[in-house]
Design a protein around this motif. Structure first.
Motif, short mmCIF file in Angstrom:
data_model
loop_
_atom_site.label_atom_id
_atom_site.label_comp_id
_atom_site.label_asym_id
_atom_site.label_seq_id
_atom_site.Cartn_x
_atom_site.Cartn_y
_atom_site.Cartn_z
N ASN A 226 0.81 -1.22 0.00
CA ASN A 226 0.00 0.00 0.00
C ASN A 226 0.85 1.27 0.00
O ASN A 226 0.34 2.35 0.31
N LEU A 227 2.12 1.16 -0.32
CA LEU A 227 2.96 2.35 -0.35
C LEU A 227 2.74 3.15 -1.63
O LEU A 227 2.45 2.61 -2.69
N ASN A 228 2.87 4.45 -1.53
CA ASN A 228 2.65 5.32 -2.67
C ASN A 228 3.79 5.23 -3.67
O ASN A 228 4.92 4.88 -3.33
N LYS A 255 1.02 2.90 -6.79
CA LYS A 255 -0.12 3.46 -6.06
C LYS A 255 -0.17 4.97 -6.25
O LYS A 255 0.83 5.67 -6.11
N THR A 256 -1.38 5.42 -6.59
CA THR A 256 -1.66 6.85 -6.63
C THR A 256 -2.76 7.13 -5.62
O THR A 256 -3.13 6.26 -4.82
N ASP A 257 -3.31 8.31 -5.66
CA ASP A 257 -4.34 8.66 -4.69
C ASP A 257 -5.59 7.80 -4.85
O ASP A 257 -6.26 7.47 -3.88
N GLY A 262 -1.00 -3.93 -8.25
CA GLY A 262 0.12 -4.76 -7.83
C GLY A 262 0.22 -6.04 -8.63
O GLY A 262 -0.79 -6.59 -9.10
N LEU A 263 1.43 -6.53 -8.79
CA LEU A 263 1.70 -7.78 -9.49
C LEU A 263 2.80 -8.51 -8.74
O LEU A 263 3.82 -7.90 -8.38
N ASN A 309 -3.51 -7.62 -8.34
CA ASN A 309 -4.56 -6.92 -7.60
C ASN A 309 -4.65 -5.48 -8.07
O ASN A 309 -3.66 -4.86 -8.49
N VAL A 310 -5.86 -4.95 -8.04
CA VAL A 310 -6.09 -3.56 -8.37
C VAL A 310 -7.17 -3.02 -7.44
O VAL A 310 -8.19 -3.66 -7.23
#
Length: 803
Positions: A226-228, A255-257, A262-263, A309-310
């Motif tokens: 979950n890191l930006n 990750k954006t706002d 993720g893969l 995941n998205v």
């Protein structure tokens, strides 16, 4: 010459215009963020309209030089927020009129309190206590790098795993979930340890959870970053036991706002060996009186996982998530079994050597969609999810058997056999949970869960006769199983006293489960169906003696439904003298459970103690029956009633800055009444068992970690005897390299090569002993590297949850 000058002037004018055009960002807000000395990368820059702060008008993150630009902004009044873990958030109100705004240099101040909290949490995160059990941070267990979920579970407090990979909590098999859902991936060796973020142990489940959890629930949560910004990690490992093994994994995330994509990919390949020795005496059979067996396996296994995941959050209150998981597993097992039989006078009777080559291939896929809704009142929440998983398993075995005389010379022709077992399974879940307050101090949780399972097994056995394989209809069958479970629940939670320091906490719940299942075989000889509605109440009351000390008393009613392996009538004849199979006529166990829990925390110590009592009707246990031909058929049976009571404790301490440890012990007594069996004289009536483990963590120097874990499981009672005790020691070492974004690890499992399994049975008709030893001692070297992450520890240690 004049034309040349005109062209030069035109070029200069065009260059000036281009420079001006590219240098100016229309409708833009820009600036630079630093800590007063150096630029700060990966800072969240969020622009929200004053009229509705739940909406995001623009978002970006700062680059390596601390710069940011927000473009295409509509004129309005806005709130601009800057945030990053470890720094105090900075908020600025501004009015945008359409002209570009340059905010210049913005300084973020470090949040010393938050940083201190992070450090404390990272040290205590290995085991985090919850109201229903505890969460174990999987990556803090460095002694299982390169292993599987089974290897990870072996070193988790209160969990017992024998050398045959059977998992138990408090002496019984728990319900295992993946990301909180039922899954067709039931073999925990299909999940690499490197893909696990945490493992939740729920020993006191409320009505919210499935009732099919007699001893508790193990929830395996897979990694999700979950890191930006753009983040990634890669791990490579290699080593050897009796044979070589290797593993690797890679994680990528952006990750954006509003978006999080993720893969991840994991693999594991290994060569394994196993030796099994068995002895049996059939008291009332003269010819096949003494039987000695020796078996040796050579196995090659491969495992690959791909995860995608998205997440999409259009605003702060709504989140939509999609996740897909693919799994491929292969096992090639070359097995040789030598059997020698002697009569009651200890004279030679017969001998044979059975060789089999077993090829297994499995493919699994899982898809999930999830929706989370938050409200302005944090006590209110809504969650909905739909998941479906598939598992396709194919097993083909070629068997050749030779008979020998007493001089070990082959007699007669080789007997050839061929078997296959093809399985298809689908499990789908539909879940809806809703929580809402009914008063200042009370919340109601309610929800629905539907579980739909379809299973097909095609087993075929053929004998080679006159150079052709002829199917044996007596041991060949197709088994179909369908099950639907529709459940609804209601749970009331309340407290007395202040919200910050409540004196009492209460919860009272009821769960209703409607179960409909059916199974049928090809020849219709073992058809069955069940249709029943049952209610499962639960409740607890907690007294907070102090802010860090409480007592909790709870009651729950649960059920233990037979699983597919228990119900499938297929008889495995790999070992012709010790076949095993399922029993389609099993009834579910009904269990009443009472628990008393005490928890206390000090600055450097913590203690959790549980006393539990279980009363189970229609207890399901494996039971061996001696056949007239000297074969012992092992099948599960509803043997009767079992009462279990015991104590469970977890003690954590950190006496020195360089050392911390965790000790867990579970001890219980079983009283068995096997009244459902025709012959009860030789059934074990009572037995005491215990198991424990100690996790030692050392920091010998800066950047270094050493972990030593010891396990001991005492003998465990079975209806006709006991399983032998098992014990082992694992060790792991990890060293940070460079600036901390790389690590080198060394793992040694079963250091003293003591891990083995087996049992000893003694009945009125027979006595048998069996031991199994795999190449559990192994050495692995791993290298891990992370990139483009401001908090590199996240991917290596999972120290932080979401922002």
């Amino acid at each position: 010459m004049k034309k040349w000058k005109q062209n030069l002037v035109a070029a200069i004018i065009l260059f000036t215009i281009c420079q001006y055009s590219f240098g100016q960002k229309t409708n833009a807000i820009n600036g630079i963020i630093s800590d007063g000395k150096t630029p700060i990368e990966f800072v969240d820059v969020v622009l929200k309209p004053v009229t509705d702060t739940t909406k995001t008008s623009a978002y970006t993150v700062t680059d390596s030089s601390g710069k940011f630009i927000l473009e295409n902004i509509t004129p309005a009044e806005y709130i601009l927020k800057f945030r990053l873990i470890g720094f105090k958030s900075f908020t600025q109100k501004l009015k945008y009129t359409g002209n570009s705004i340059s905010l210049g240099n913005i300084i973020l101040k470090e949040d010393a309190n938050l940083l201190n909290t992070v450090v404390v949490n990272s040290q205590k995160k290995q085991i985090q206590k919850t109201a229903e059990g505890f969460v174990f941070n999987a990556v803090s267990n460095i002694s299982q790098s390169g292993g599987t979920a089974i290897d990870m579970l072996k070193n988790i407090p209160t969990v017992a795993v024998d050398a045959d990979d059977a998992i138990s909590l408090r002496g019984k098999t728990p319900l295992i979930l993946i990301n909180g859902k039922n899954s067709a991936i039931t073999n925990m060796n299909q999940i690499p340890a490197s893909s696990i973020e945490s493992i939740e142990i729920i020993t006191s489940p409320t009505a919210k959870y499935d009732a099919n959890a007699e001893s508790g629930i193990i929830n395996i949560k897979l990694k999700k970053n979950n890191l930006n910004g753009i983040n990634g990690a890669a791990v490579l490992g290699a080593g050897f036991g009796a044979k070589g093994r290797m593993n690797s994994s890679i994680i990528l995330n952006h990750k954006t706002d509003k978006w999080n994509v993720g893969l991840a990919y994991d693999n594991r390949f290994a060569g394994r060996t196993k030796s099994i020795k068995g002895e049996r005496t059939n008291y009332f059979i003269d010819d096949e009186h003494f039987i000695n067996q020796n078996r040796h396996d050579e196995r090659t296994e491969g495992l690959q996982n791909l995860k995608f995941n998205v997440d999409f959050s259009p605003n702060e209150k709504n989140t939509f998530s999609f996740e897909a998981l693919g799994n491929m597993e292969s096992q090639d097992n070359d097995e040789t079994l030598k059997t020698d039989v002697f009569n009651s006078s200890n004279q030679f009777y017969s001998s044979n050597k059975r060789h089999s080559l077993e090829l297994e291939r499995s493919k699994a896929a899982e898809f999930g969609f999830n929706y989370d809704r938050k409200f302005s009142d944090e006590r209110k929440s809504l969650n909905a999810s739909i998941t479906t998983s598939y598992n396709f398993h194919r097993e083909n075995t070629n068997i050749d058997t030779d008979n020998y005389d007493e001089n070990n010379a082959i007699i007669g022709d080789t007997f050839w056999q061929r078997t296959h077992n093809y399985e298809k399974e689908n499990i789908s879940n539909a879940i809806l949970n809703y929580a809402f307050p009914i008063s200042e101090k009370s919340i109601i949780e309610t929800g629905y869960k539907g579980t739909f399972r379809f299973f097909n097994s095609d087993f075929q056995s053929a004998d080679r006769i006159n150079n052709e394989y002829v199917i044996d209809p007596l041991v060949s069958t197709i088994f179909d199983f369908n099950e639907q479970i529709n459940a609804v629940y209601g749970l009331w939670n309340s407290y007395s006293g202040s919200k910050e320091n409540p004196k009492w906490k209460y919860n009272l719940g009821i769960r209703a489960e409607q179960v409909s299942n059916s199974g049928k075989t090809q020849n219709n000889s073992d058809n069955f169906s069940n249709n029943y509605l049952k209610f499962f109440p639960s409740g607890s009351i907690q007294l907070n003696l102090q802010s860090d000390e409480f007592l909790k008393f709870g009651y729950s009613k649960r059920i233990n439904r037979p699983d597919l392996d228990d119900l499938n009538p297929f008889i495995d004849i790999t070992d012709a003298l010790n076949p095993h199979g399922g029993n389609p006529y099993l009834k579910p166990e009904i269990i009443h459970i009472v628990e008393l829990n005490y928890n206390k925390e000090w600055d450097k110590y913590s203690l959790s103690g549980n006393a539990f009592y279980r009363n189970a009707n229609n207890t399901i246990r494996q039971y061996g029956t001696l056949q007239d031909n000297g074969v012992i058929l092992l099948q599960p049976q509803n043997i009767g009633n079992t009462i279990t009571y015991g104590l469970e404790s977890i003690f954590s301490f950190k006496p020195f800055s360089f050392y911390d440890a965790n000790i867990s012990v579970t001890a219980f007594e079983q009283k068995i009444n096997a009244g459902n069996l025709a012959q009860t004289e030789d059934v074990v009536k009572s037995a005491f068992s215990w198991y424990g483990k100690m996790i030692n963590n050392f920091v010998p120097w800066k950047g270094g970690k050493l972990q030593v874990i010891g396990n001991y499981n005492s003998a465990v009672a079975t209806p006709q005897g006991k399983r032998i005790p098992i014990y082992n020691v694992d060790m792991g070492f990890q060293q940070k390299l460079g600036n901390g974004n790389a690590r080198l690890g060394l793992v040694v499992t079963d250091m003293f090569n003591t891990l083995e399994s087996g049992y000893k049975n003694n009945t009125l008709l027979f006595r048998n002993n069996r031991t199994s030893k795999s190449d559990t001692r192994a050495l692995m070297v791993t290298f891990a590297y992370t990139f483009k992450s401001d908090f590199k520890e996240k991917l290596l240690e999972n120290q932080f949850s979401t922002e």
